[in-house]
Design a protein around this motif. Structure first.
Motif, PDB file in Angstrom:
ATOM      1  N   ASN A   1      59.410  37.995  44.622  1.00  0.00           N
ATOM      2  CA  ASN A   1      59.436  36.808  45.470  1.00  0.00           C
ATOM      3  C   ASN A   1      58.857  37.027  46.867  1.00  0.00           C
ATOM      4  N   THR A   2      58.151  38.135  47.081  1.00  0.00           N
ATOM      5  CA  THR A   2      57.472  38.369  48.362  1.00  0.00           C
ATOM      6  C   THR A   2      56.067  38.864  48.075  1.00  0.00           C
ATOM      7  N   PRO A   3      55.124  38.659  49.011  1.00  0.00           N
ATOM      8  CA  PRO A   3      53.757  39.148  48.811  1.00  0.00           C
ATOM      9  C   PRO A   3      53.699  40.640  48.519  1.00  0.00           C
ATOM     10  N   LYS A   4      54.528  41.433  49.194  1.00  0.00           N
ATOM     11  CA  LYS A   4      54.537  42.873  48.977  1.00  0.00           C
ATOM     12  C   LYS A   4      54.938  43.214  47.544  1.00  0.00           C
ATOM     13  N   LYS A   5      55.976  42.556  47.046  1.00  0.00           N
ATOM     14  CA  LYS A   5      56.438  42.827  45.682  1.00  0.00           C
ATOM     15  C   LYS A   5      55.382  42.411  44.654  1.00  0.00           C
ATOM     16  N   LYS A   6      54.675  41.339  44.931  1.00  0.00           N
ATOM     17  CA  LYS A   6      53.633  40.884  44.003  1.00  0.00           C
ATOM     18  C   LYS A   6      52.475  41.872  43.957  1.00  0.00           C
ATOM     19  N   ILE A   7      52.096  42.410  45.103  1.00  0.00           N
ATOM     20  CA  ILE A   7      51.022  43.404  45.151  1.00  0.00           C
ATOM     21  C   ILE A   7      51.431  44.668  44.407  1.00  0.00           C
ATOM     22  N   GLU A   8      52.658  45.099  44.610  1.00  0.00           N
ATOM     23  CA  GLU A   8      53.164  46.275  43.894  1.00  0.00           C
ATOM     24  C   GLU A   8      53.218  46.020  42.392  1.00  0.00           C
ATOM     25  N   ALA A   9      53.525  44.787  42.012  1.00  0.00           N
ATOM     26  CA  ALA A   9      53.611  44.435  40.596  1.00  0.00           C
ATOM     27  C   ALA A   9      52.238  44.496  39.933  1.00  0.00           C
ATOM     28  N   ILE A  10      51.186  44.105  40.656  1.00  0.00           N
ATOM     29  CA  ILE A  10      49.832  44.153  40.113  1.00  0.00           C
ATOM     30  C   ILE A  10      49.468  45.582  39.736  1.00  0.00           C
TER      31      ILE A  10
ATOM     32  N   THR B   1      39.271  45.500  27.044  1.00  0.00           N
ATOM     33  CA  THR B   1      38.675  45.297  28.369  1.00  0.00           C
ATOM     34  C   THR B   1      39.403  44.208  29.143  1.00  0.00           C
ATOM     35  N   LEU B   2      39.740  43.123  28.454  1.00  0.00           N
ATOM     36  CA  LEU B   2      40.451  42.019  29.093  1.00  0.00           C
ATOM     37  C   LEU B   2      41.833  42.444  29.561  1.00  0.00           C
ATOM     38  N   ILE B   3      42.566  43.097  28.683  1.00  0.00           N
ATOM     39  CA  ILE B   3      43.943  43.474  28.996  1.00  0.00           C
ATOM     40  C   ILE B   3      44.016  44.457  30.155  1.00  0.00           C
ATOM     41  N   HIS B   4      43.037  45.342  30.268  1.00  0.00           N
ATOM     42  CA  HIS B   4      43.069  46.391  31.284  1.00  0.00           C
ATOM     43  C   HIS B   4      42.265  46.058  32.535  1.00  0.00           C
ATOM     44  N   SER B   5      41.841  44.818  32.663  1.00  0.00           N
ATOM     45  CA  SER B   5      41.076  44.441  33.848  1.00  0.00           C
ATOM     46  C   SER B   5      42.008  44.103  35.012  1.00  0.00           C
ATOM     47  N   PHE B   6      41.521  44.329  36.220  1.00  0.00           N
ATOM     48  CA  PHE B   6      42.296  44.018  37.419  1.00  0.00           C
ATOM     49  C   PHE B   6      42.536  42.514  37.519  1.00  0.00           C
ATOM     50  N   ALA B   7      41.507  41.729  37.205  1.00  0.00           N
ATOM     51  CA  ALA B   7      41.633  40.268  37.292  1.00  0.00           C
ATOM     52  C   ALA B   7      42.718  39.747  36.360  1.00  0.00           C
ATOM     53  N   ALA B   8      42.785  40.322  35.146  1.00  0.00           N
ATOM     54  CA  ALA B   8      43.815  39.888  34.201  1.00  0.00           C
ATOM     55  C   ALA B   8      45.206  40.229  34.715  1.00  0.00           C
ATOM     56  N   SER B   9      45.333  41.389  35.376  1.00  0.00           N
ATOM     57  CA  SER B   9      46.631  41.775  35.942  1.00  0.00           C
ATOM     58  C   SER B   9      47.057  40.809  37.035  1.00  0.00           C
ATOM     59  N   VAL B  10      46.111  40.422  37.881  1.00  0.00           N
ATOM     60  CA  VAL B  10      46.409  39.468  38.959  1.00  0.00           C
ATOM     61  C   VAL B  10      46.843  38.132  38.379  1.00  0.00           C
ATOM     62  N   LEU B  11      46.119  37.644  37.361  1.00  0.00           N
ATOM     63  CA  LEU B  11      46.456  36.359  36.746  1.00  0.00           C
ATOM     64  C   LEU B  11      47.811  36.421  36.042  1.00  0.00           C
ATOM     65  N   ALA B  12      48.133  37.572  35.456  1.00  0.00           N
ATOM     66  CA  ALA B  12      49.432  37.725  34.789  1.00  0.00           C
ATOM     67  C   ALA B  12      50.576  37.628  35.792  1.00  0.00           C
ATOM     68  N   ILE B  13      50.411  38.294  36.934  1.00  0.00           N
ATOM     69  CA  ILE B  13      51.443  38.221  37.980  1.00  0.00           C
ATOM     70  C   ILE B  13      51.545  36.802  38.520  1.00  0.00           C
ATOM     71  N   LYS B  14      50.409  36.155  38.691  1.00  0.00           N
ATOM     72  CA  LYS B  14      50.394  34.772  39.185  1.00  0.00           C
ATOM     73  C   LYS B  14      51.135  33.855  38.222  1.00  0.00           C
ATOM     74  N   ARG B  15      50.883  34.027  36.943  1.00  0.00           N
ATOM     75  CA  ARG B  15      51.541  33.171  35.953  1.00  0.00           C
ATOM     76  C   ARG B  15      53.054  33.369  35.971  1.00  0.00           C
ATOM     77  N   VAL B  16      53.486  34.615  36.019  1.00  0.00           N
ATOM     78  CA  VAL B  16      54.915  34.917  35.987  1.00  0.00           C
ATOM     79  C   VAL B  16      55.625  34.426  37.246  1.00  0.00           C
ATOM     80  N   THR B  17      54.994  34.598  38.394  1.00  0.00           N
ATOM     81  CA  THR B  17      55.643  34.253  39.662  1.00  0.00           C
ATOM     82  C   THR B  17      55.528  32.775  40.014  1.00  0.00           C
ATOM     83  N   GLU B  18      54.768  32.006  39.229  1.00  0.00           N
ATOM     84  CA  GLU B  18      54.651  30.567  39.478  1.00  0.00           C
ATOM     85  C   GLU B  18      55.255  29.740  38.345  1.00  0.00           C
ATOM     86  N   SER B  19      55.866  30.392  37.383  1.00  0.00           N
ATOM     87  CA  SER B  19      56.480  29.673  36.266  1.00  0.00           C
ATOM     88  C   SER B  19      57.855  29.151  36.657  1.00  0.00           C
ATOM     89  N   ARG B  20      58.418  28.309  35.799  1.00  0.00           N
ATOM     90  CA  ARG B  20      59.741  27.741  36.077  1.00  0.00           C
ATOM     91  C   ARG B  20      60.829  28.817  36.114  1.00  0.00           C
TER      92      ARG B  20
END
Length: 220
Positions: free
Chosen positions: A39-48, A7-26
């Motif tokens: 590196n753009t809002p559009k690409k991040k939405i598509e990635a989710i 349930t956690l892995i397939h949740s929308f919220a987890a997907s959003v947090l995963a993209i956030k973590r990857v795109t805000e890391s070093r």
């Protein structure tokens, strides 16, 4: 437990947090073999939308780069594609609590809410006693991340075996040449430190129980 993880892995919220973590890391500007950068809002939405697609999933091979070491040598580093990093970030919240329950008491590296400075206090307490060990042993496992046994991880790491199998066997590309992987996890992988700590679980008790180390205290 399996149902909760699913349930956690397939949740929308987890997907959003995963993209956030990857795109805000070093390493957010470091692309994998596919060259993708979110590196753009559009690409991040598509990635989710893309990160939780598992049907016919086949990970990209790792991109091999070399990092200079203090001794002048170079350390090989495997860089997963962003989508692989995000998929690993999906699995990490499900694996991390399990890893914490099995972790050694005096283990500080790559653990949530712990850092190297936290090892100072127990180190001081152990070494300040009259009966304390007169010496400190510093050890290093050569090529640890690169040589962890696949077979052990398949049996002991409680995540989806099909997915983990694909990550372990993705191989890497070095100077345009593909090489298969037969052991280890990529040091550039988000989930790799948690897996590494689980591989080391029990080392502290082994060291304490060895008669040659009865007066040596391990802080790792």
């Amino acid at each position: 437990m399996k149902r909760l993880s699913y349930t956690l892995i397939h949740s929308f919220a987890a997907s959003v947090l995963a993209i956030k973590r990857v795109t805000e890391s070093r390493g957010k500007k470091t692309a994998g073999l596919d060259g993708q950068r979110w590196n753009t809002p559009k690409k991040k939405i598509e990635a989710i939308a893309a990160v939780n697609k598992w049907r016919d999933y086949r990970p990209f091979p790792l991109k091999r780069v070399y990092i200079p070491k203090k001794n002048g040598k170079k350390r090989p580093l495997g860089i997963p594609a962003l989508v692989e990093r995000a998929k690993q970030a999906l699995y990490l919240p499900a694996l991390a609590p399990v890893a914490e329950t099995t972790a050694d008491c005096n283990s500080y590296g790559f653990r949530p809410n712990r850092q190297c400075a936290d090892a100072i206090e127990p180190g001081f307490i152990l070494l300040a006693r009259k009966s304390s060990a007169p010496n400190i042993l510093e050890g290093d496992i050569k090529g640890f991340f690169d040589n962890m046994a696949f077979e052990w991880m398949r049996k002991q790491i409680p995540i989806n075996l099909v997915v983990m199998e694909k990550w372990l066997n993705s191989g890497y590309v070095d100077e345009g040449i593909y090489f298969p992987t037969h052991a280890g996890v990529p040091q550039g992988g988000i989930i790799s430190p948690a897996i590494a700590n689980m591989v080391l679980d029990g080392l502290e008790e082994v060291v304490k129980g060895d008669k040659h180390f009865q007066r040596t205290y391990q802080i790792n």
